[in-house]
Scaffold this motif. Sequence first.
Motif, short mmCIF file in Angstrom:
data_model
loop_
_atom_site.label_atom_id
_atom_site.label_comp_id
_atom_site.label_asym_id
_atom_site.label_seq_id
_atom_site.Cartn_x
_atom_site.Cartn_y
_atom_site.Cartn_z
N LYS A 135 0.85 -1.29 0.14
CA LYS A 135 0.00 -0.01 -0.05
C LYS A 135 0.75 1.24 0.10
O LYS A 135 1.89 1.58 0.77
CB LYS A 135 -0.81 0.09 1.20
N LYS A 136 0.44 2.11 -1.17
CA LYS A 136 1.49 3.49 -1.01
C LYS A 136 1.00 4.31 -0.21
O LYS A 136 -0.27 4.50 0.20
CB LYS A 136 1.41 3.76 -2.59
N VAL A 137 1.79 5.09 0.35
CA VAL A 137 1.60 6.11 1.19
C VAL A 137 1.70 7.52 0.36
O VAL A 137 2.94 7.93 0.25
CB VAL A 137 2.57 6.33 2.49
N ALA A 138 0.66 8.02 -0.32
CA ALA A 138 0.93 9.07 -1.24
C ALA A 138 0.64 10.41 -0.46
O ALA A 138 0.47 11.57 -1.01
CB ALA A 138 -0.14 8.95 -2.25
N GLU A 139 0.11 10.29 0.80
CA GLU A 139 -0.40 11.37 1.57
C GLU A 139 -0.01 11.37 2.87
O GLU A 139 -0.40 10.09 3.46
CB GLU A 139 -1.86 11.86 1.30
N ILE A 140 0.29 12.33 3.56
CA ILE A 140 0.50 12.12 5.14
C ILE A 140 -0.21 13.49 5.78
O ILE A 140 0.13 14.45 5.51
CB ILE A 140 1.97 12.15 5.31
N VAL A 141 -1.07 13.09 6.83
CA VAL A 141 -1.73 14.15 7.39
C VAL A 141 -0.77 14.73 8.66
O VAL A 141 -0.42 13.81 9.61
CB VAL A 141 -3.18 13.60 7.94
N VAL A 142 -0.74 15.92 8.71
CA VAL A 142 -0.04 16.38 9.76
C VAL A 142 -0.83 17.32 10.69
O VAL A 142 -1.38 18.39 10.15
CB VAL A 142 1.22 17.36 9.23
N PRO A 143 -1.04 16.60 11.79
CA PRO A 143 -2.01 17.87 12.66
C PRO A 143 -1.54 19.04 12.82
O PRO A 143 -0.33 19.13 13.21
CB PRO A 143 -2.27 16.89 13.92
N ALA A 144 -2.39 20.09 12.51
CA ALA A 144 -1.92 21.45 12.82
C ALA A 144 -1.64 21.83 14.24
O ALA A 144 -0.92 22.73 14.55
CB ALA A 144 -3.17 22.58 12.42
N SER A 145 -1.97 20.82 15.12
CA SER A 145 -1.79 21.13 16.69
C SER A 145 -0.32 20.64 17.10
O SER A 145 -0.02 21.04 17.88
CB SER A 145 -2.72 20.37 17.48
N CYS A 146 0.31 20.19 15.99
CA CYS A 146 1.75 19.54 16.50
C CYS A 146 2.66 20.68 16.14
O CYS A 146 2.65 21.39 15.31
CB CYS A 146 2.08 18.44 15.54
N LYS A 147 3.49 20.88 17.14
CA LYS A 147 4.77 22.01 17.00
C LYS A 147 5.77 21.34 16.08
O LYS A 147 6.08 22.13 15.05
CB LYS A 147 5.46 22.04 18.37
N ASP A 148 6.07 20.10 16.24
CA ASP A 148 6.99 19.45 15.13
C ASP A 148 6.49 18.14 14.67
O ASP A 148 5.73 17.66 15.39
CB ASP A 148 8.35 19.32 15.98
N PHE A 149 6.94 17.79 13.43
CA PHE A 149 6.34 16.48 12.73
C PHE A 149 7.49 15.72 12.39
O PHE A 149 8.22 16.15 12.07
CB PHE A 149 5.30 16.92 11.93
N ILE A 170 5.28 24.58 7.31
CA ILE A 170 4.75 24.00 6.11
C ILE A 170 3.39 24.71 5.99
O ILE A 170 2.52 23.85 5.35
CB ILE A 170 5.07 22.40 6.08
N LYS A 171 3.10 25.67 6.53
CA LYS A 171 1.83 26.32 6.43
C LYS A 171 1.46 27.39 5.22
O LYS A 171 0.40 27.73 5.13
CB LYS A 171 1.43 26.76 7.90
N ASP A 172 2.46 27.51 4.53
CA ASP A 172 2.51 28.65 3.52
C ASP A 172 2.29 28.26 2.16
O ASP A 172 2.68 28.73 1.38
CB ASP A 172 3.49 29.69 3.77
N GLY A 173 1.81 26.89 2.05
CA GLY A 173 1.67 26.78 0.54
C GLY A 173 1.37 25.02 0.85
O GLY A 173 1.12 24.36 2.03
N LYS A 174 1.53 24.57 -0.41
CA LYS A 174 1.44 22.95 -0.56
C LYS A 174 2.99 22.25 -0.58
O LYS A 174 3.49 22.61 -1.49
CB LYS A 174 0.80 22.41 -1.70
N TYR A 175 3.14 21.49 0.48
CA TYR A 175 4.45 20.87 0.72
C TYR A 175 4.48 19.34 0.34
O TYR A 175 3.01 18.76 0.54
CB TYR A 175 4.94 21.02 1.97
N MET A 214 8.31 8.66 -6.17
CA MET A 214 8.70 8.44 -4.99
C MET A 214 8.45 9.74 -3.88
O MET A 214 9.45 10.57 -3.63
CB MET A 214 10.11 7.96 -4.36
N ARG A 215 6.88 10.23 -3.87
CA ARG A 215 6.71 11.62 -3.24
C ARG A 215 5.27 11.43 -2.77
O ARG A 215 4.58 10.60 -3.32
CB ARG A 215 6.79 12.60 -4.38
N GLY A 216 5.18 12.28 -2.01
CA GLY A 216 3.48 12.39 -1.43
C GLY A 216 3.42 13.83 -0.86
O GLY A 216 4.33 14.68 -0.92
N ILE A 217 2.02 14.11 -0.44
CA ILE A 217 1.62 15.38 -0.09
C ILE A 217 1.48 15.23 1.43
O ILE A 217 0.97 14.50 1.81
CB ILE A 217 0.39 15.81 -0.77
#
Length: 156
Positions: A44-58, A131-136, A149-152
């Motif tokens: 199963k490919k990981v094409a997207e990772i959700v980053v909680p906005a509440s996290c200081k670091d990820f 990573i909040k000022d655009g699509k990373y 080999m990339r994801g959003i």
Amino acid sequence: MLKKTLLASVITLVAGTTFAAACSADVVGKDLMNGYYSPADHNKKVAEIVVPASCKDFTINLKHVGKAPKAAMGHNVVIAKDKDVNAVGGASAKAGLAKDFIDAKDKRIVAHSKLVGPNETTSVTFPVAKIKDGKYAYFCSFPGHFAQMRGILVVK
Ligand code: ZN
């Protein structure tokens, strides 16, 4: 009384662990250059990772589960704006294997892990504020890998 205190400690411990886990994600790299895969399901490919906005670091943890040598099929995780991935990937390839295919002077790179081979793990940690000022995106800068080999990174 002691029982109650113990129980409260256990609950606190579990809650704390759960919160910390939400600020990281695990992926695996195989003997393929076409994507990062799920540790739970290597098909199963990981094409997207959700980053909680509440996290200081990820943190993104990468494990290489393949067998091909690092010089032939190394993987890393690089963070940059999605629109810059092609340009950064091209420039990184020129940095060479000894530098883990990372151009240290490239300001478009927000953060990166080291390059790993079979049975090795690495991780990259970055401030979520960056990573909040655009699509990373996250991608592998080994030559030829970034095309697939990339994801959003989705900040939610
Ligand atoms: Zn790779």
